[in-house]
Design an enzyme around this catalytic site. Sequence first.
Site, mmCIF file in Angstrom:
data_model
loop_
_atom_site.group_PDB
_atom_site.id
_atom_site.type_symbol
_atom_site.label_atom_id
_atom_site.label_comp_id
_atom_site.label_asym_id
_atom_site.label_seq_id
_atom_site.Cartn_x
_atom_site.Cartn_y
_atom_site.Cartn_z
ATOM 1 N N CYS A 114 0.848 -1.166 -0.010
ATOM 2 C CA CYS A 114 0.006 0.180 0.020
ATOM 3 C C CYS A 114 1.002 1.438 0.084
ATOM 4 C CB CYS A 114 -0.902 0.048 1.116
ATOM 5 S SG CYS A 114 -1.749 -1.602 1.515
ATOM 6 N N HIS A 243 -3.218 6.731 2.509
ATOM 7 C CA HIS A 243 -3.583 5.388 2.070
ATOM 8 C C HIS A 243 -4.863 5.152 2.370
ATOM 9 C CE1 HIS A 243 -4.461 1.361 1.006
ATOM 10 N NE2 HIS A 243 -4.160 0.915 2.124
ATOM 11 N N ASN A 273 -10.247 -0.322 -0.208
ATOM 12 C CA ASN A 273 -8.903 -0.487 0.045
ATOM 13 C C ASN A 273 -8.320 -1.076 -1.024
ATOM 14 O OD1 ASN A 273 -6.247 -0.913 0.629
ATOM 15 N ND2 ASN A 273 -6.464 -1.668 2.636
#
Length: 319
Positions: A114, A243, A273
């Site tokens: 990420c 993020h 996500n």
Amino acid sequence: MSGIKIISTGRALPSKSVTNDDLAQIVDTSDEWIFTRTGIHSRYFCAEGESALTLAIKAADNALSASKITKDDIGCCIVATLSADYATPSLACLVQTELGLPEDIPVFDLNAACSGFIYAMETARSLLTCSGKKYGLVIGVEQLSKILDMNDRGTCVLFGDGAGAAVIECDDDLFYESVLGAKGGKEICCPGVNEGANGSKSYVSMDGKAVFRFATSAIPKCIEMLHEKVDFTLDDIDHVVCHQANSRIIDHVIKKLKADPAKFYKDMDHLGNTSAASIALALSEMDDDGLLQNGQKLLLVGFGSGLTWAGMLITYDKK
Ligand code: UT7
């Protein structure tokens, strides 16, 4: 030191939107549980004929078209991903061929989970600085749906697919700094994407609570590390783009830093996500929604599997 600025963005999403209610048909969960814990209502999963590659090509093409520079001016192409179509060739090489990018430039994939998009941006800056070329193409893309265990309600509700891209310009005297870090750990783990010899598949697994603790300390830590290099406060920053793992992680950090919530962008409600794609996707959405204005200063912060973390101060300056 030479820095970089963002001169254009692009993105691509799969055609299939999957709501929390859709997932509740598959695992024992509910929209209420997922939204309360994560801020996610829906995410996109690739449909047949769609993959990390098709998304990466589309996002990159959109960013390039918006940049007003020619393909021949691109000095490097890096794709941040942990879910490429193939171990090799890289997505970056396939994007290069599809878009007709120059051949005498570095082109490769990078896996920092990420934190990958920020890692890729800083890597692109270093390469451009060394080569003397001016522009770079950086893409963040994931097809996480293919590595989700749809029997594990603790993980399958969190992630989504998508791609974001940015064209960057390298120059001196820019508002720019970055910090990258890592500390090996298996708190988020996926042993492999492909089916093994025994036909078994490996999926994403995660120690959610440990990752939550890590994430809520990684964001302030990145800001502090940037602050040691550059004299700035959050008041100097127009937008903070973290993020997009979980709304509660961002809320926790806002409280800890006593920061202005309006500066912290969130889009996980409709994207989930998307790991390496999430910051790039957020920037492209903000761009299209008119939130990004020329000259604005951005703070980007990534954290994730590895464990990795990354922070970046950068200017948006559309061509
Ligand atoms: O890019 C970084 C990616 N990772 C993250 O962002 C994850 C960070 N971690 C988190 O955000 C949270 O840990 C989660 C949202 C993943 C989980 O929240 P939690 O409060 O830590 O829940 P938990 O894992 O402790 O589970 C609490 C309960 C359990 O039931 P029991 O044992 O209390 O009866 C779970 O089985 O919630 C249950 N549960 C669910 N219930 C309904 C777990 N997943 C679900 C679900 N729907 N999807």
